[in-house]
Each structure stands twice: as C-alpha cells, then as structure tokens.
Design an enzyme around this catalytic site. Sequence first.
Site, PDB file in Angstrom:
ATOM      1  NE  ARG A  67       2.238   5.691  -1.777  1.00 46.54           N
ATOM      2  CZ  ARG A  67       3.082   6.671  -2.104  1.00 46.54           C
ATOM      3  NH1 ARG A  67       2.632   7.777  -2.623  1.00 46.54           N
ATOM      4  NH2 ARG A  67       4.378   6.511  -1.918  1.00 46.54           N
ATOM      5  CB  THR A  68      -2.705   3.567   3.394  1.00 39.19           C
ATOM      6  OG1 THR A  68      -2.311   2.853   2.227  1.00 39.19           O
ATOM      7  CG2 THR A  68      -4.151   3.248   3.715  1.00 39.19           C
ATOM      8  CE  LYS A 108       2.420  -0.800  28.807  1.00 36.13           C
ATOM      9  NZ  LYS A 108       1.570   0.271  29.342  1.00 36.13           N
ATOM     10  NE  ARG A 166      -1.400  -0.902   5.261  1.00 35.98           N
ATOM     11  CZ  ARG A 166      -0.953  -0.496   4.077  1.00 35.98           C
ATOM     12  NH1 ARG A 166       0.339  -0.357   3.874  1.00 35.98           N
ATOM     13  NH2 ARG A 166      -1.790  -0.212   3.101  1.00 35.98           N
ATOM     14  CG  HIS A 198      -4.977  -1.880   0.436  1.00 36.34           C
ATOM     15  ND1 HIS A 198      -5.612  -0.977   1.265  1.00 36.34           N
ATOM     16  CD2 HIS A 198      -3.830  -1.259   0.026  1.00 36.34           C
ATOM     17  CE1 HIS A 198      -4.890   0.123   1.339  1.00 36.34           C
ATOM     18  NE2 HIS A 198      -3.818  -0.023   0.600  1.00 36.34           N
TER      19      HIS A 198
END
Lengths: 309, 309, 309
Positions: free
Chosen positions: C51-52, C80, C101, C129
């Site tokens: 969604r985001t 890595k 995120r 958020h």
Amino acid sequence: MRHLVEPEDLSLEEIQELVDTGLKIYQSPQAYSEICKGKILASLFFEPSTRTKFSFDSAMMRMGGNVIGFSDADTTSAKKGESLADTIRVMNYYADIVVMRHPKEGAPKVAANYSKIPIINGGDGGHQHPTQTLTDLITIKRFKGQITGHTMAFCGDLKYGRTVHSLIRTMARFGTKRFYLVSPEELKLPSALKRQLTEKYTVDFIESPYMEDVISEVDVFYMTRIQKERFFNEADYLKLKNSFKLTRDKLKNAKKDMIIMHPLPRVNEIAYDVDDDPRAVYFEQSEMGVYVRMALMAKLLEVGPYVRG
Amino acid sequence: MRHLVEPEDLSLEEIQELVDTGLKIYQSPQAYSEICKGKILASLFFEPSTRTKFSFDSAMMRMGGNVIGFSDADTTSAKKGESLADTIRVMNYYADIVVMRHPKEGAPKVAANYSKIPIINGGDGGHQHPTQTLTDLITIKRFKGQITGHTMAFCGDLKYGRTVHSLIRTMARFGTKRFYLVSPEELKLPSALKRQLTEKYTVDFIESPYMEDVISEVDVFYMTRIQKERFFNEADYLKLKNSFKLTRDKLKNAKKDMIIMHPLPRVNEIAYDVDDDPRAVYFEQSEMGVYVRMALMAKLLEVGPYVRG
Amino acid sequence: MRHLVEPEDLSLEEIQELVDTGLKIYQSPQAYSEICKGKILASLFFEPSTRTKFSFDSAMMRMGGNVIGFSDADTTSAKKGESLADTIRVMNYYADIVVMRHPKEGAPKVAANYSKIPIINGGDGGHQHPTQTLTDLITIKRFKGQITGHTMAFCGDLKYGRTVHSLIRTMARFGTKRFYLVSPEELKLPSALKRQLTEKYTVDFIESPYMEDVISEVDVFYMTRIQKERFFNEADYLKLKNSFKLTRDKLKNAKKDMIIMHPLPRVNEIAYDVDDDPRAVYFEQSEMGVYVRMALMAKLLEVGPYVRG
C-alpha cells in the site's frame, strides 16, 4: 467500463478489431507513443511470469504510460491476510488499469466484481489466458492474412494447457470445424471440452499420438511444452518425449507456408535448429503480443483510436 | 549494432570519447534529459545488485526513457527451464537495449550472439564488469584531469576482484607501465593475468602485503573489499584484516592530491572517518557511474550526441 | 533541505498547508501532472508494503516523475554488509528524493543524517509512519470539513499500532482534548504515551473494552487490525475478537455523519457488509493518501506550488 476475464468477454467483431488495431500499431508505433500519457498500469503478478508481465509493461510504456506492480506476492499485503477484493479496491486509486496473474482460478473474475477500473486476466491457474489467445490470433493474421480458414494442429500437453483450450474455443467461435490434436494418451484434450465444442459448434477432432501423421495437412502448427511432471510415470515420459518434439526432419513433409507457433517458454519440444526455418514464427508471436496488448489497453482505457466520440 | 561484453569491445578512442561525453552530461544533464524518450531498457539481473541496477535504471530515466526488468531470477521463466538465448530473443521485442548481470561467466556473450538489440554486460560471475571500468576511468579523469599518467595502487582482494582485473587491463592498454599491488599472499593478482600483461604491454608489478610501503608513492589508490570467506583460515583473516584497512592514520604519508577509489559496497576496509577526507572520492565514483552509463547507452542506441549523420 | 522522519518535523501550519494542497491536487490532478518531470523517487522498502509503496510510486508518476527501488531488501547490497549510511549516500546520486520503510526504528533518522536529498519515513518498525498520519488528516478534512473539533475514537490494537500513536499525538497537537479508546486489556494505549500527552497537552482518555459503550458519541471512528499473535493466549483471542469487530449491527447507534476510518489492510475487524455504509471511508482514505503524498513530495522537492520564489 469493460474487463477482459475470458476470451468470451469479447465479441468476434471486437476481437477482429483488436487484431487489426494491433497490426496498425505494429506498422506505425510512433503514432501511438503518447496515447497513454499520464496513465498507470498496475501489473499484479501473484504468480511469476517474465513474458506476460514484460509484454504488458512494455506495451504500456510504448504508449507513454507508467507501470507499478509486483512479480511476487510475498512482498504484498496478501501475506497479511488481506482479501483480493480489498487489494483491488485500493489499487483502483493507484492505477488506471490492472493486469493480474493469479494461481487461483476465478480470481480475476472476483477482482472485476470489485473494480471500478478495467481488469485484464493475465492468467488464472489452469483456467484462462485471454491475452495469449489475442496474441495467437494476431500472429495468425499477420502471417496467414486472416484469422480463419486454416487447418490447425495442436501438439503437446493438450490436457492442462490453458493456452490451447482458449485458442481452440475461440477458433471454434470463428468457425473452424476441424482440429488435429497430437498428444500422448495421458495428455489428450479433456473430453468435456471436446463434447462442449462438438455440441455447440459442431467441431470435429482428429487425434493422433504421432506428429508425422498430421504435419503434412497443416497450415498452423501450434506446439506446447510437455512438463515431465504431468506424466504418470518416468517410463512413459522417456518413451514419448521425442514423439512430441518438433525437429527439422519432421518438418520435411510440412507445407512450405505452414507456420509453427508456440506460446513460449520452450524447453526442448522444438529443436533449436528449427528456429532458422522461415516457418518458425514463435518469436514473432511474442513480438505481436506487445502490439495486441497495446490495442487492448487502449480499448479498455478508451484512448487513442478508442477515444469516445 | 554494438554490444559491450568486455572492455576490449571498445577501442581506446571510444573509451576516451565515452568518458568525455559522460563528463559533458555531468556538466549539463538537462541537455540530455529527453534523448531516450520512448526507449526501454531491460534491466535483467539474474543476480542481485543494488548499485549497478539502480545506476543503469537512473541513467535511462535521466535520459527520458523507461525501464522494465527484474532483480531476482526466481520470478522469471529461467525457472521453467528456458534457455538464455530464448529469453533474450523475446526481450528483443520488449525493449530497445539490455543490461544483464549473470552468475555464469560468458552469459552476456551468449546473449549478444542471439540479440538484435545492444547487450551490456553488468557483471558476469568473476569475469568482467566493463561499465565499472568506465566508471573508474571517468572518475580518474574528473579528479585527475586525464586517464593516464598516474601512479596507481590496488589494495585488497586482487585475486577474485573482477573490477580490479578489468581496470588493470584497461590501464595497461592506455599505457600504464607499473602497478603497485597490496594484498595478502592468498589474494594476489593471478599469475596468468600478470604474465599476460607483462608480455603484451611490458607492465611491471610491485607487490607488497603492506599498504604503508606504497601509499606515499601513489596518485590513485584503488581499494577493494576482502571477503572473509576468501581466506583459507580464520587465523589468517584475523591476522591480516587490519593490514588492508585504510585509516586516517595510514593516510598521513599519502600525497595531498591522491584520490581514494572503491567500487563499493564497502564493509570495513575503509574506516568511516576517511569519508570526510577530501581525497576520498568513492561516493563521487558512484555518481560518475550514472553519467558514463548515460553516455554508453546513448552510444549503443545511437541517440543524442551519437545520432547517425 | 527538509526530511520527514516523524510528524513533529512539520509545524501545524505546514500540515494544514499540505492537507490543503493535497485536496487541491485531488480536485484538479491534471494541473500537477508534470511538476515532477525529470525527477526520480527512490522507493526503498527494506520491509514489504504494497500500500505505502504503491501509493508513493503512483504519486510520483502522477506528477510526471519516475521511480526506482526495491520491495525486498534481499536483492540489495545490504546483504553484502553495506551500512545504511553508505546505501543512502549512493542513492543520493541515483535519485532526487527517497521514501524508505525499514524494520529498525530510527533507520530513517540515520538515513537523513547522511543524505543531501530529502528522506521520507515510510514506516520504521513500530515507531513512526508520518505519511499515514497525513493521509488520515486529509481524509478527515475531506469528509468532516476540518481537521479539528471532532470526537474521535480509536479501536483495536492501541498498544503496537504506530498509526494510532502518530495520529493521536498529532491530533493532540491540533488541540483535541479527549480520545475514546477501545481495546482489550492487553492492547491498551501505552501508559507512557498517555502520560506524555496528558502532561504536555492536557489530553483526557476514556477507555473501554466495549465498542458499544462509545460509538454513539463519536464523529471519527478509527479502526485498526488486531493481530492474533499479539494476544497472550488463544482463549483471550477467541473471547475478545468479536468485541473489536465493527458490524452493521453495532453501527445502528452511531451518528449519521460519523466516518469510519482504517489504515488498511483489514483482515476481519470490519465486516464486509459495512463497506456499503456511506460512513465507511477507508477506501477513500487510501485514495487521499496518494494526493497528500503528492503534496508532500512537491514540497520537499520545491516544485509546482512549492517552487521557491
């Protein structure tokens, strides 16, 4: 507003027109390079597919549009238990049109029920794959001049191949009365489908486990991949696999203007040296898939040649 | 039509010209922001790579083009057993140019053999990584005024690092006669490569396991990552790892106008407080990678400054 | 140059203005369709989120910009051993703005410290958020005419839900003096947060484990998902889950102009037949998220309505 969940969602006239528009775009792509400017395709592949996804992505970009999406459901909210209906309703606000592939049969139908933007089925389980059918038809039209009137053979896994089922059904709708079917006993076209076609369109099937029996009769030879795991036992597989492999040798008796089609990916059911034969058009088939998908998205979005009067 | 599979596919003149074009784009990116309008890059990463993939994706977008692709072969038809040749032949219809990274050495060469659109090697196993070499050269030119004429040292894993191999070979082609090589015994530059360069270009190598021995002589100091798993045993690794770590302290004896390069990602072979030293140019090196890749794609696509007369 | 790591990075005036700009874009998206032409958003999802991510990707594309990125950290150099600081410094050269995120709280703050381009926090662990908060506010403004002055209730998992924490804090900043909180004992709003809000903004909390107790009072009813794994034991879960499920039946006593919000994805905490109730605005909430993110990115990039004088 329209969706494309199965080939039957389109009338024969509409299919003809999509094929013709696709061929026009193929002739002059430049004229269509901005018709989807500002549009966004959501390309939702709950099951991987290089070919179909890239074909759609490329088609949208070649019309000046953009693409969001995923090729792996693991990175989505489906994992958190979200229903497909909710996913689609939200996507309605992020995109203008959706193509989806889903492992579950009927999923695109569910999506269409909840969507205010067009949904295109990019393959649902073993069920339907309508844009592959459009791809097959535009290829036949490009190389054989018209969609109908050809002797067609299908070879390989005719039991599970949704590509074959969709195409046979659509060719029957277009009036084809006879199909040659070449497959091992275990992978014959399902009787239910045959019965349905026979009763509805008075279609006739000639079956054989030997490619050599039919190849000289055929105008359009449609090959498909046989997956080893479809066979009941290893012995059958080893015994049969070469019977369903198309080689240069087997092509000797074929018509000069026959075309060889394959939805790809191929594994080894067409020998690599067949690629150079002018009758081999399976790569061009992939090419045409881009153009007919451009036509389809333009139609569903009502842009370019499909702008509403 | 041209491909870039290994640095040797480009003449020294062409490399010079790509570097110069890259620097021009860096000076006035706006002038090039539409030269790839309508073009599609297929960015095929059969093996993950943030840096190279994003650098190419960004380069194409900064010229007004679009990108399709994957960063994980698991979502592709390769899983279904499709050959690379087939994948590439189909991609030819979805894109105008391809960059690919592949774990198998030689894979981009195979792809080039089957492709009618340009293939760029974005790294094939331990073999080649030609656009990293171009990135290194444009960085040297930007910070040192010219590609050649500098004393160069390479430090770290010189055995497996394809970046080092490609750059040394190319610098030798440009006339560099001596390289300083700093590495543990187990990770020295392969003898075969040294012999080849000595015989072909009369290059001379000065080897040492101590950074301190050479740093005061050097104009361009090229660091690379040492992977722990390359060492034969843990004791060696613990004993040696600090010898190949660049610190502020070790920089004291270096020239004021030396530059420190690194292909990135870094783990800990350059101490973080070195980042603020004006000689550290490894982030700008990433920056220049975008511009030289813009130049390269423009050249292979024959657009912008490379439009055919 | 500005970042958005937590809602407090924006003043109340700036939040108001972003909400108003978002609503303007919603009214006339066409006027903003080119303001990010040539810009690239790096959409870095170290943790998945359909969604985001799609909301940001779509927002950037709807302003004419492009997107690079990943939705799965496994395909990146983080594997890595590269530090986040290095990843971001390199991204600075590939993109013009970043949304990220990250599972680790504080990661976007670290990124902002090393970045010369704007960083937007798209969710860091259970922490913040901020663009969800903006999404919530623009939705309230659209449906209730103004951000403040409403009786608000929050229902569900109020302990772990970062969405709820951010929104309550922001509403308190805007002057809301009382919140209704509906949750099981185990999932109550953390005492530390309550104390903080009480002391700083003299906020008052009315808590209840029964939705029915509060629903008739409420103007804005904010539902959240309760994850089964949050409960201490299965028995509690089975006993309580229906208490925190919103059904048509429970809506009978609610105000006619109440709105029902949910950050989505929903699992079963809102019955599907509530979707048709005109008070249900959670899908429109997703819609508004695109517009307020357009406003936010325009502001941080100083384009369109935010071009510097």
